[in-house]
Design an enzyme around this catalytic site. Structure first.
Site, PDB file in Angstrom:
ATOM      1  N   SER A  44       0.647  -1.155   0.012  1.00 29.87           N
ATOM      2  CA  SER A  44      -0.098   0.062  -0.092  1.00 29.87           C
ATOM      3  C   SER A  44       0.924   1.399  -0.007  1.00 29.87           C
ATOM      4  CB  SER A  44      -0.865   0.020   1.327  1.00 29.87           C
ATOM      5  OG  SER A  44      -1.987   0.820   1.055  1.00 29.87           O
ATOM      6  N   ASP A 158      -5.765  -3.597  -2.343  1.00 32.92           N
ATOM      7  CA  ASP A 158      -4.708  -3.041  -1.190  1.00 32.92           C
ATOM      8  C   ASP A 158      -4.210  -4.408  -0.848  1.00 32.92           C
ATOM      9  OD1 ASP A 158      -3.519  -2.415   1.269  1.00 32.92           O
ATOM     10  OD2 ASP A 158      -4.473  -0.284   0.554  1.00 32.92           O
TER      11      ASP A 158
END
Length: 274
Positions: A44, A158
């Site tokens: 991320s 993510d």
């Protein structure tokens, strides 16, 4: 640290939304003390900071993050109703392309990878090829916020869903020792900031309870993954009092990242000279 030594040092940068700006402060202290990673993996926001680190764009990243305002944040929001995410992500991609251009993983001199989660096949994906911007767009695709990235037979979201602090990715790429940075690990600070404390002081609202619960789930997943693939050294900045969507608080987060790294420096140096 030169490449002539026998072991290779890995750096695992975890996810955590805006809290990832603390990675910048941590990396500054490491570099100021001659500690350079040979292998880098990020999840991320950790992937974004990691990409700037390995491509020599750290100063540019810091300058940008320190100047971010709420207006800048709103400009990147391309709202799309009735789709697979609240935001399309096109404006974020354009912003990343402005600063990283057409860089690919082949342009990076050291092993680097970003972690994404494949929603279609329930597995972790370590991206190490293709355009950097495309990989970063995938790893930051928080479910419900950004539309997933469809790549080959995968639907990428993510990477924090699978591997919040990617120590295992560093090992896979050849790291012998790994320094991990967990920017989302200060649960005590999160609980205090959201008012989720016992007794008469309990005043948390619905949003605060949901935020704390999400942080607790993420914390548990992180502990499990780190127990399975432990880091040789773990840095956890005390930044839980700052909201993970506060991208305009880079100055405070960078300084707190520096503090955490400075506090860890004596023990880290001792480990590295062994």
């Amino acid at each position: 640290m030169s490449d002539s030594r026998a072991s290779r040092l890995g750096l695992a940068l975890g996810g955590g939304g805006a809290l990832g700006w603390a990675h910048i402060g941590v990396l500054e202290i490491l570099q100021e003390n001659g500690i350079e990673a040979d292998v880098v993996a990020g999840t991320s926001i950790g992937g974004l900071v990691g990409a700037c680190y390995v491509s020599g764009n750290m100063q540019k990243l810091e300058d940008i993050t320190r100047s971010i305002t709420w207006f800048d944040i709103l400009k990147t929001a391309d709202v799309k109703l009735w789709t697979s995410g609240l935001l399309g992500g096109d404006r974020v991609t354009e912003l990343l392309s402005t600063h990283l251009g057409d860089l690919t993983f082949d342009d990076i001199a050291k092993p680097f990878g970003v972690v994404a989660a494949d929603l279609a096949n329930d597995k972790e994906i370590l991206i190490r090829s293709g355009p950097l911007v495309e990989a970063l767009r995938a790893t930051i695709s928080l479910p419900g916020i950004f539309e997933p990235v469809v790549r080959d037979d995968a639907v990428l979201i993510d990477g924090g869903v699978k591997n919040p602090v990617p120590v295992s990715a560093c090992r896979l790429m050849g790291a012998d020792r790994v320094i991990a940075v967990n920017v989302a690990g200060d649960y005590e600070g999160i609980a205090r900031a959201t008012g989720v404390v016992p007794g008469a002081a309990f005043e948390a609202g619905t949003f605060e309870v949901v935020m704390a619960a999400f942080a607790m789930v993420l914390n548990e997943l992180t502990r499990a993954r780190l127990a399975e693939h432990p880091a040789d050294f773990l840095i956890t900045p005390q930044i839980g009092h700052i909201q993970p969507h506060a991208f305009n608080q880079a100055g405070a987060l960078i300084e707190l990242g520096r503090e955490a790294a400075l506090d860890s420096l004596p023990s880290l140096k001792s480990l590295l000279v062994q």
